[in-house]
Design an enzyme around this catalytic site. Structure first.
Site, PDB file in Angstrom:
ATOM      1  N   LYS A 168      22.180  -2.503 136.457  1.00  0.00           N
ATOM      2  CA  LYS A 168      22.256  -2.401 137.917  1.00  0.00           C
ATOM      3  C   LYS A 168      20.859  -2.383 138.531  1.00  0.00           C
ATOM      4  O   LYS A 168      20.632  -2.959 139.599  1.00  0.00           O
ATOM      5  CB  LYS A 168      23.033  -1.142 138.298  1.00  0.00           C
ATOM      6  CG  LYS A 168      24.489  -1.178 137.851  1.00  0.00           C
ATOM      7  CD  LYS A 168      25.164   0.169 138.022  1.00  0.00           C
ATOM      8  CE  LYS A 168      26.603   0.125 137.535  1.00  0.00           C
ATOM      9  NZ  LYS A 168      27.270   1.448 137.584  1.00  0.00           N
ATOM     10  N   ILE A 209      30.331   1.366 147.115  1.00  0.00           N
ATOM     11  CA  ILE A 209      29.252   1.560 148.087  1.00  0.00           C
ATOM     12  C   ILE A 209      28.714   0.208 148.557  1.00  0.00           C
ATOM     13  O   ILE A 209      28.252  -0.592 147.739  1.00  0.00           O
ATOM     14  CB  ILE A 209      28.098   2.374 147.471  1.00  0.00           C
ATOM     15  CG1 ILE A 209      28.612   3.700 146.924  1.00  0.00           C
ATOM     16  CG2 ILE A 209      26.998   2.612 148.493  1.00  0.00           C
ATOM     17  CD1 ILE A 209      27.573   4.481 146.144  1.00  0.00           C
TER      18      ILE A 209
END
Length: 432
Positions: free
Chosen positions: A206, A137
Protein backbone atom coordinates in the site's frame (compact mmCIF):
# COMPACT_ATOMS: atom_id res chain seq x y z
CA UNK A 1 -30.94 8.14 -19.84
CA UNK A 2 -29.31 5.29 -21.72
CA UNK A 3 -31.39 2.11 -21.55
CA UNK A 4 -28.81 -0.46 -22.67
CA UNK A 5 -27.04 -1.65 -19.54
CA UNK A 6 -23.32 -1.41 -18.97
CA UNK A 7 -22.18 -4.98 -18.45
CA UNK A 8 -19.80 -5.94 -15.67
CA UNK A 9 -17.62 -9.04 -15.32
CA UNK A 10 -16.80 -9.88 -11.71
CA UNK A 11 -13.47 -11.71 -11.42
CA UNK A 12 -13.45 -13.38 -8.02
CA UNK A 13 -16.33 -13.89 -5.63
CA UNK A 14 -14.85 -14.27 -2.17
CA UNK A 15 -15.55 -12.02 0.80
CA UNK A 16 -15.22 -8.79 -1.21
CA UNK A 17 -16.60 -10.08 -4.51
CA UNK A 18 -19.76 -11.45 -2.94
CA UNK A 19 -20.39 -8.09 -1.27
CA UNK A 20 -19.86 -6.30 -4.59
CA UNK A 21 -22.45 -8.58 -6.22
CA UNK A 22 -24.89 -8.06 -3.34
CA UNK A 23 -24.65 -4.27 -3.47
CA UNK A 24 -24.96 -4.22 -7.25
CA UNK A 25 -28.18 -6.20 -6.92
CA UNK A 26 -29.78 -4.49 -3.92
CA UNK A 27 -28.80 -0.95 -4.98
CA UNK A 28 -29.43 -1.41 -8.69
CA UNK A 29 -31.91 1.47 -8.98
CA UNK A 30 -29.65 3.89 -7.11
CA UNK A 31 -26.66 2.90 -9.20
CA UNK A 32 -28.67 3.44 -12.39
CA UNK A 33 -29.68 6.92 -11.24
CA UNK A 34 -26.13 7.86 -10.26
CA UNK A 35 -24.50 6.51 -13.39
CA UNK A 36 -27.12 7.51 -15.94
CA UNK A 37 -27.54 3.99 -17.28
CA UNK A 38 -28.37 0.55 -15.89
CA UNK A 39 -25.42 -1.56 -14.75
CA UNK A 40 -25.70 -5.33 -15.07
CA UNK A 41 -23.66 -8.13 -13.54
CA UNK A 42 -23.05 -10.17 -16.68
CA UNK A 43 -20.74 -12.90 -15.40
CA UNK A 44 -18.89 -14.09 -12.30
CA UNK A 45 -15.59 -15.94 -12.66
CA UNK A 46 -14.72 -18.28 -9.76
CA UNK A 47 -12.48 -21.25 -8.99
CA UNK A 48 -15.16 -23.39 -7.29
CA UNK A 49 -18.41 -23.21 -9.26
CA UNK A 50 -20.24 -25.67 -6.99
CA UNK A 51 -20.07 -23.36 -3.97
CA UNK A 52 -23.43 -21.81 -3.09
CA UNK A 53 -23.31 -18.03 -3.49
CA UNK A 54 -26.41 -16.44 -2.04
CA UNK A 55 -28.07 -13.86 -4.26
CA UNK A 56 -26.03 -14.74 -7.38
CA UNK A 57 -27.71 -16.42 -10.33
CA UNK A 58 -25.84 -19.69 -10.86
CA UNK A 59 -26.18 -19.18 -14.63
CA UNK A 60 -23.73 -16.26 -14.34
CA UNK A 61 -21.01 -18.35 -12.72
CA UNK A 62 -18.07 -19.60 -14.80
CA UNK A 63 -14.59 -20.96 -14.22
CA UNK A 64 -13.32 -19.53 -17.51
CA UNK A 65 -12.50 -15.90 -16.72
CA UNK A 66 -10.65 -15.43 -20.01
CA UNK A 67 -13.66 -16.53 -22.07
CA UNK A 68 -15.89 -14.19 -20.04
CA UNK A 69 -13.66 -11.23 -20.92
CA UNK A 70 -13.42 -12.22 -24.59
CA UNK A 71 -17.10 -12.74 -25.26
CA UNK A 72 -17.50 -9.22 -26.68
CA UNK A 73 -20.17 -7.51 -24.59
CA UNK A 74 -18.34 -6.70 -21.34
CA UNK A 75 -17.77 -3.00 -20.55
CA UNK A 76 -16.05 -3.13 -17.15
CA UNK A 77 -14.18 -5.85 -15.26
CA UNK A 78 -13.93 -5.87 -11.47
CA UNK A 79 -10.87 -7.81 -10.33
CA UNK A 80 -11.00 -8.98 -6.70
CA UNK A 81 -9.00 -12.19 -7.09
CA UNK A 82 -5.82 -10.85 -5.47
CA UNK A 83 -2.25 -12.04 -5.96
CA UNK A 84 -0.14 -11.69 -9.09
CA UNK A 85 -1.43 -14.41 -11.40
CA UNK A 86 -3.91 -14.98 -12.95
CA UNK A 87 -4.97 -11.43 -12.04
CA UNK A 88 -2.24 -9.74 -14.11
CA UNK A 89 -3.03 -11.74 -17.25
CA UNK A 90 -6.77 -11.20 -16.84
CA UNK A 91 -6.40 -7.44 -16.44
CA UNK A 92 -4.22 -7.14 -19.53
CA UNK A 93 -6.70 -9.36 -21.41
CA UNK A 94 -9.48 -6.99 -20.39
CA UNK A 95 -7.58 -4.00 -21.79
CA UNK A 96 -6.91 -5.87 -25.03
CA UNK A 97 -10.66 -6.32 -25.45
CA UNK A 98 -11.70 -2.72 -24.70
CA UNK A 99 -12.69 -3.33 -21.08
CA UNK A 100 -11.92 -0.84 -18.32
CA UNK A 101 -10.83 -2.32 -14.99
CA UNK A 102 -11.59 -1.73 -11.31
CA UNK A 103 -9.15 -3.60 -9.06
CA UNK A 104 -8.58 -4.12 -5.34
CA UNK A 105 -5.24 -5.85 -5.93
CA UNK A 106 -2.59 -4.04 -3.90
CA UNK A 107 0.12 -6.68 -4.40
CA UNK A 108 -0.15 -6.58 -8.18
CA UNK A 109 -0.36 -2.79 -8.38
CA UNK A 110 2.67 -2.40 -6.11
CA UNK A 111 4.70 -4.80 -8.24
CA UNK A 112 3.49 -4.09 -11.78
CA UNK A 113 1.47 -0.89 -11.55
CA UNK A 114 3.56 0.88 -14.19
CA UNK A 115 2.99 -1.86 -16.79
CA UNK A 116 -0.74 -2.01 -16.04
CA UNK A 117 -1.08 1.76 -16.30
CA UNK A 118 0.81 1.69 -19.61
CA UNK A 119 -1.54 -1.00 -20.95
CA UNK A 120 -4.60 0.99 -19.88
CA UNK A 121 -3.20 4.18 -21.42
CA UNK A 122 -2.40 2.45 -24.72
CA UNK A 123 -5.96 1.15 -24.91
CA UNK A 124 -7.53 4.47 -23.82
CA UNK A 125 -9.19 2.77 -20.86
CA UNK A 126 -9.54 3.28 -17.12
CA UNK A 127 -7.68 1.53 -14.32
CA UNK A 128 -9.17 2.44 -10.93
CA UNK A 129 -8.06 0.94 -7.61
CA UNK A 130 -9.43 2.83 -4.61
CA UNK A 131 -10.07 -0.45 -2.81
CA UNK A 132 -6.41 -1.48 -3.00
CA UNK A 133 -5.46 0.91 -0.20
CA UNK A 134 -7.21 1.41 3.16
CA UNK A 135 -10.51 -0.32 2.38
CA UNK A 136 -13.49 2.02 2.44
CA UNK A 137 -11.47 5.17 3.13
CA UNK A 138 -11.55 7.55 0.13
CA UNK A 139 -7.82 8.11 -0.27
CA UNK A 140 -6.51 7.21 -3.74
CA UNK A 141 -8.94 9.44 -5.61
CA UNK A 142 -8.57 12.47 -3.29
CA UNK A 143 -4.79 12.20 -3.62
CA UNK A 144 -4.71 11.80 -7.39
CA UNK A 145 -7.62 14.15 -8.17
CA UNK A 146 -8.56 16.50 -5.31
CA UNK A 147 -4.91 17.23 -4.46
CA UNK A 148 -3.68 17.13 -8.07
CA UNK A 149 -2.99 20.86 -7.98
CA UNK A 150 -1.09 20.71 -4.71
CA UNK A 151 2.32 19.37 -3.67
CA UNK A 152 2.27 16.50 -1.18
CA UNK A 153 5.39 16.37 0.98
CA UNK A 154 4.60 13.63 3.48
CA UNK A 155 2.16 10.79 4.02
CA UNK A 156 2.10 8.88 7.30
CA UNK A 157 -0.53 6.36 8.18
CA UNK A 158 -1.87 3.16 9.64
CA UNK A 159 -2.85 1.10 6.60
CA UNK A 160 -3.28 -2.39 8.06
CA UNK A 161 -6.19 -3.12 10.37
CA UNK A 162 -4.85 -6.43 11.70
CA UNK A 163 -1.63 -4.97 13.04
CA UNK A 164 -3.41 -1.95 14.48
CA UNK A 165 -5.82 -4.25 16.34
CA UNK A 166 -2.92 -6.27 17.79
CA UNK A 167 -0.93 -3.21 18.86
CA UNK A 168 -4.03 -1.53 20.28
CA UNK A 169 -4.76 -4.58 22.43
CA UNK A 170 -1.16 -4.72 23.65
CA UNK A 171 -1.39 -1.04 24.56
CA UNK A 172 -4.82 -1.02 26.19
CA UNK A 173 -4.78 -4.37 28.01
CA UNK A 174 -1.09 -5.08 28.57
CA UNK A 175 -1.34 -8.29 26.54
CA UNK A 176 1.73 -9.81 24.94
CA UNK A 177 2.12 -10.05 21.16
CA UNK A 178 1.03 -13.69 20.88
CA UNK A 179 -1.99 -13.19 23.11
CA UNK A 180 -3.15 -10.19 21.09
CA UNK A 181 -2.56 -12.07 17.83
CA UNK A 182 -4.63 -15.01 19.09
CA UNK A 183 -7.52 -12.64 19.85
CA UNK A 184 -7.23 -11.04 16.41
CA UNK A 185 -7.33 -14.50 14.81
CA UNK A 186 -10.36 -15.56 16.85
CA UNK A 187 -12.24 -12.43 15.79
CA UNK A 188 -11.36 -12.92 12.12
CA UNK A 189 -9.05 -9.91 11.87
CA UNK A 190 -5.96 -12.06 11.31
CA UNK A 191 -5.50 -14.84 8.75
CA UNK A 192 -4.42 -18.33 9.78
CA UNK A 193 -1.02 -17.30 8.40
CA UNK A 194 -0.68 -13.64 9.47
CA UNK A 195 2.77 -13.12 7.92
CA UNK A 196 1.70 -10.65 5.24
CA UNK A 197 0.19 -8.40 7.92
CA UNK A 198 2.52 -8.68 10.91
CA UNK A 199 5.74 -8.63 8.86
CA UNK A 200 4.59 -5.49 7.04
CA UNK A 201 4.26 -6.87 3.49
CA UNK A 202 0.63 -5.74 3.15
CA UNK A 203 1.40 -2.24 4.41
CA UNK A 204 4.49 -2.02 2.19
CA UNK A 205 2.44 -2.75 -0.94
CA UNK A 206 0.00 0.00 0.00
CA UNK A 207 2.90 2.33 0.76
CA UNK A 208 4.33 1.79 -2.72
CA UNK A 209 0.99 2.68 -4.33
CA UNK A 210 0.50 5.79 -2.19
CA UNK A 211 4.07 6.99 -2.72
CA UNK A 212 3.67 6.78 -6.48
CA UNK A 213 0.50 8.87 -6.34
CA UNK A 214 1.77 11.38 -3.78
CA UNK A 215 5.10 12.13 -5.44
CA UNK A 216 4.24 11.51 -9.12
CA UNK A 217 7.03 8.97 -9.44
CA UNK A 218 7.26 5.22 -9.80
CA UNK A 219 7.72 3.38 -6.52
CA UNK A 220 7.76 -0.41 -6.52
CA UNK A 221 7.30 -2.76 -3.62
CA UNK A 222 11.04 -3.49 -3.62
CA UNK A 223 11.72 0.22 -3.04
CA UNK A 224 9.88 0.23 0.29
CA UNK A 225 11.88 -0.42 3.45
CA UNK A 226 9.94 -2.96 5.51
CA UNK A 227 10.17 -4.02 9.13
CA UNK A 228 7.59 -6.18 10.90
CA UNK A 229 6.12 -5.82 14.38
CA UNK A 230 6.57 -9.32 15.82
CA UNK A 231 9.37 -8.17 18.13
CA UNK A 232 7.30 -5.42 19.77
CA UNK A 233 6.91 -6.28 23.45
CA UNK A 234 4.95 -5.23 26.51
CA UNK A 235 8.19 -3.63 27.76
CA UNK A 236 8.27 -1.45 24.63
CA UNK A 237 4.76 -0.22 25.39
CA UNK A 238 5.77 0.50 28.99
CA UNK A 239 8.68 2.60 27.71
CA UNK A 240 6.40 4.35 25.22
CA UNK A 241 3.94 5.27 27.97
CA UNK A 242 6.73 6.78 30.06
CA UNK A 243 7.49 9.01 27.06
CA UNK A 244 3.82 9.93 26.55
CA UNK A 245 3.70 7.78 23.41
CA UNK A 246 2.09 4.68 21.97
CA UNK A 247 3.30 2.28 19.25
CA UNK A 248 1.86 1.90 15.75
CA UNK A 249 2.96 0.10 12.58
CA UNK A 250 3.32 3.04 10.23
CA UNK A 251 3.71 3.57 6.52
CA UNK A 252 5.78 6.75 6.07
CA UNK A 253 6.38 8.39 2.71
CA UNK A 254 8.45 11.56 2.47
CA UNK A 255 9.77 13.97 -0.11
CA UNK A 256 13.36 15.05 0.64
CA UNK A 257 13.84 18.63 1.81
CA UNK A 258 15.62 19.48 -1.45
CA UNK A 259 12.83 17.85 -3.47
CA UNK A 260 15.31 15.65 -5.34
CA UNK A 261 14.35 12.25 -3.90
CA UNK A 262 11.68 10.41 -1.91
CA UNK A 263 11.63 7.72 0.76
CA UNK A 264 9.10 5.00 1.51
CA UNK A 265 9.18 2.85 4.64
CA UNK A 266 7.03 0.64 6.87
CA UNK A 267 8.01 -0.12 10.46
CA UNK A 268 6.77 0.07 14.06
CA UNK A 269 7.31 3.44 15.70
CA UNK A 270 6.54 5.33 18.86
CA UNK A 271 4.28 8.33 18.29
CA UNK A 272 3.15 10.94 20.84
CA UNK A 273 -0.31 10.47 22.31
CA UNK A 274 -1.09 13.99 21.06
CA UNK A 275 -0.69 12.92 17.42
CA UNK A 276 -4.00 12.18 15.60
CA UNK A 277 -2.82 8.69 14.62
CA UNK A 278 -2.29 7.72 18.28
CA UNK A 279 -6.05 7.60 18.88
CA UNK A 280 -6.78 5.19 16.00
CA UNK A 281 -8.07 2.07 17.75
CA UNK A 282 -9.11 -1.51 16.97
CA UNK A 283 -8.88 -2.51 13.28
CA UNK A 284 -9.32 0.99 11.90
CA UNK A 285 -7.00 2.70 9.43
CA UNK A 286 -6.01 6.35 9.20
CA UNK A 287 -3.69 8.25 6.88
CA UNK A 288 -2.20 11.66 7.62
CA UNK A 289 -1.35 13.69 4.51
CA UNK A 290 0.75 16.86 4.58
CA UNK A 291 0.41 19.05 1.49
CA UNK A 292 1.99 22.41 0.73
CA UNK A 293 -1.23 24.39 0.20
CA UNK A 294 -3.91 22.23 1.82
CA UNK A 295 -1.88 21.69 4.99
CA UNK A 296 -2.54 18.62 7.14
CA UNK A 297 -5.38 16.28 6.21
CA UNK A 298 -6.43 13.05 7.90
CA UNK A 299 -8.42 10.22 6.30
CA UNK A 300 -9.97 7.74 8.73
CA UNK A 301 -12.24 4.71 8.61
CA UNK A 302 -12.52 0.91 8.39
CA UNK A 303 -9.56 -0.35 6.40
CA UNK A 304 -10.67 -3.88 5.58
CA UNK A 305 -13.64 -6.23 5.46
CA UNK A 306 -16.02 -7.29 2.74
CA UNK A 307 -18.58 -4.49 2.89
CA UNK A 308 -16.14 -1.57 3.42
CA UNK A 309 -13.86 -2.74 0.60
CA UNK A 310 -16.85 -3.37 -1.66
CA UNK A 311 -17.96 0.21 -1.01
CA UNK A 312 -14.66 1.45 -2.48
CA UNK A 313 -15.01 -0.93 -5.45
CA UNK A 314 -18.53 0.33 -6.20
CA UNK A 315 -17.38 3.94 -5.96
CA UNK A 316 -14.80 3.20 -8.65
CA UNK A 317 -17.39 1.33 -10.70
CA UNK A 318 -19.69 4.37 -10.75
CA UNK A 319 -16.80 6.63 -11.82
CA UNK A 320 -15.67 4.28 -14.59
CA UNK A 321 -19.22 3.81 -15.86
CA UNK A 322 -19.70 7.57 -16.03
CA UNK A 323 -16.48 7.86 -18.01
CA UNK A 324 -17.72 5.18 -20.42
CA UNK A 325 -20.94 7.08 -21.03
CA UNK A 326 -19.05 10.34 -21.58
CA UNK A 327 -16.56 8.58 -23.89
CA UNK A 328 -13.81 9.85 -21.62
CA UNK A 329 -11.26 8.35 -19.26
CA UNK A 330 -10.14 9.23 -15.77
CA UNK A 331 -6.61 10.08 -14.62
CA UNK A 332 -3.91 7.55 -15.37
CA UNK A 333 -0.43 7.18 -13.96
CA UNK A 334 1.42 10.40 -13.16
CA UNK A 335 5.14 9.65 -12.96
CA UNK A 336 6.62 12.74 -14.56
CA UNK A 337 8.98 13.61 -11.67
CA UNK A 338 10.99 10.37 -11.98
CA UNK A 339 12.44 10.94 -8.51
CA UNK A 340 14.83 8.32 -7.11
CA UNK A 341 13.86 6.44 -3.95
CA UNK A 342 16.56 6.90 -1.30
CA UNK A 343 17.67 3.94 0.83
CA UNK A 344 16.64 3.70 4.47
CA UNK A 345 20.14 4.62 5.62
CA UNK A 346 19.64 8.15 4.27
CA UNK A 347 16.38 8.69 6.17
CA UNK A 348 16.66 11.05 9.15
CA UNK A 349 14.95 9.52 12.18
CA UNK A 350 15.00 9.38 15.98
CA UNK A 351 15.66 6.21 17.97
CA UNK A 352 14.49 4.86 21.31
CA UNK A 353 17.13 2.35 22.44
CA UNK A 354 16.90 0.16 25.55
CA UNK A 355 20.21 -1.32 26.72
CA UNK A 356 21.14 -3.85 29.40
CA UNK A 357 24.42 -2.54 30.86
CA UNK A 358 26.79 -3.26 33.71
CA UNK A 359 25.68 -1.41 36.84
CA UNK A 360 28.92 0.42 37.60
CA UNK A 361 30.41 3.91 37.30
CA UNK A 362 31.49 5.17 33.88
CA UNK A 363 29.05 3.16 31.80
CA UNK A 364 26.91 6.14 30.88
CA UNK A 365 29.98 8.11 29.79
CA UNK A 366 31.15 5.20 27.62
CA UNK A 367 27.74 4.90 25.96
CA UNK A 368 27.49 8.66 25.39
CA UNK A 369 30.95 8.67 23.82
CA UNK A 370 29.90 5.94 21.39
CA UNK A 371 26.92 8.03 20.27
CA UNK A 372 29.13 11.10 19.84
CA UNK A 373 31.70 9.18 17.79
CA UNK A 374 28.95 8.31 15.28
CA UNK A 375 27.61 11.86 15.11
CA UNK A 376 24.38 11.07 16.95
CA UNK A 377 23.13 13.54 19.55
CA UNK A 378 21.32 12.23 22.66
CA UNK A 379 18.03 13.83 23.66
CA UNK A 380 17.30 12.02 26.95
CA UNK A 381 18.77 9.19 29.04
CA UNK A 382 17.11 7.18 31.80
CA UNK A 383 18.97 4.63 33.92
CA UNK A 384 17.72 2.38 36.69
CA UNK A 385 19.23 -0.49 38.62
CA UNK A 386 17.67 -3.93 38.67
CA UNK A 387 16.00 -5.22 41.83
CA UNK A 388 17.50 -8.67 41.29
CA UNK A 389 20.97 -7.46 42.31
CA UNK A 390 22.45 -9.08 39.21
CA UNK A 391 24.96 -6.34 38.63
CA UNK A 392 23.09 -4.97 35.64
CA UNK A 393 21.04 -1.87 34.94
CA UNK A 394 18.63 -0.75 32.26
CA UNK A 395 19.65 2.27 30.22
CA UNK A 396 17.12 3.93 27.90
CA UNK A 397 18.43 6.44 25.36
CA UNK A 398 16.30 8.64 23.10
CA UNK A 399 18.23 10.35 20.32
CA UNK A 400 17.76 13.51 18.34
CA UNK A 401 17.17 13.11 14.60
CA UNK A 402 20.07 11.68 12.63
CA UNK A 403 20.59 9.61 9.46
CA UNK A 404 19.35 6.08 10.01
CA UNK A 405 22.70 4.67 8.89
CA UNK A 406 24.46 6.60 11.68
CA UNK A 407 21.98 5.32 14.23
CA UNK A 408 22.37 1.74 13.01
CA UNK A 409 26.15 2.11 13.18
CA UNK A 410 25.85 3.39 16.73
CA UNK A 411 23.82 0.36 17.78
CA UNK A 412 26.36 -2.02 16.27
CA UNK A 413 29.18 -0.23 18.12
CA UNK A 414 27.21 -0.39 21.38
CA UNK A 415 26.86 -4.15 21.02
CA UNK A 416 30.67 -4.45 21.01
CA UNK A 417 31.16 -2.61 24.32
CA UNK A 418 32.09 -4.93 27.17
CA UNK A 419 29.85 -2.91 29.50
CA UNK A 420 26.77 -3.44 27.29
CA UNK A 421 25.28 -6.86 28.01
CA UNK A 422 22.55 -6.62 25.40
CA UNK A 423 20.29 -4.39 23.31
CA UNK A 424 16.81 -5.06 24.70
CA UNK A 425 14.90 -3.11 22.05
CA UNK A 426 15.29 -0.53 19.31
CA UNK A 427 12.43 1.54 17.95
CA UNK A 428 12.09 4.66 15.86
CA UNK A 429 10.22 7.69 17.19
CA UNK A 430 7.94 9.55 14.73
CA UNK A 431 5.19 12.10 14.57
CA UNK A 432 6.80 15.12 16.20
Amino acid sequence: MRTRPLKVALLGCGVVGSEVARIMTTHADDLTARIGAPVELAGVAVRRPSKVREGIDQALVTTDATALLKRGDIDIAIEVIGGIEPARTLITTAFEHGISVVSANKALLAQDGAALHAAAEAAGLDLYYEAAVAGAIPLVRPMRESLAGDKINRVMGIVNGTTNFILDKMDSTGAGYQEALDEATALGYAEADPTADVEGYDAAAKAAILAGIAFHTRVRLDDVYREGMTEVSAADFASAKRMGCTIKLLAILERAADGESVTARVHPAMIPLTHPLASVREAYNAVFVEAEAAGRLMFYGPGAGGAPTASAVLGDLVAVCRNKLAEAKGPGESAYTQLPVSPMGDVVTRYHISLDVADKPGVLAQVATTFAEHGVSIDTVRQQGRQAQDGEASLVVVTHRAPDAALSGTVEALRKLDTVRGVASIMRVEGE
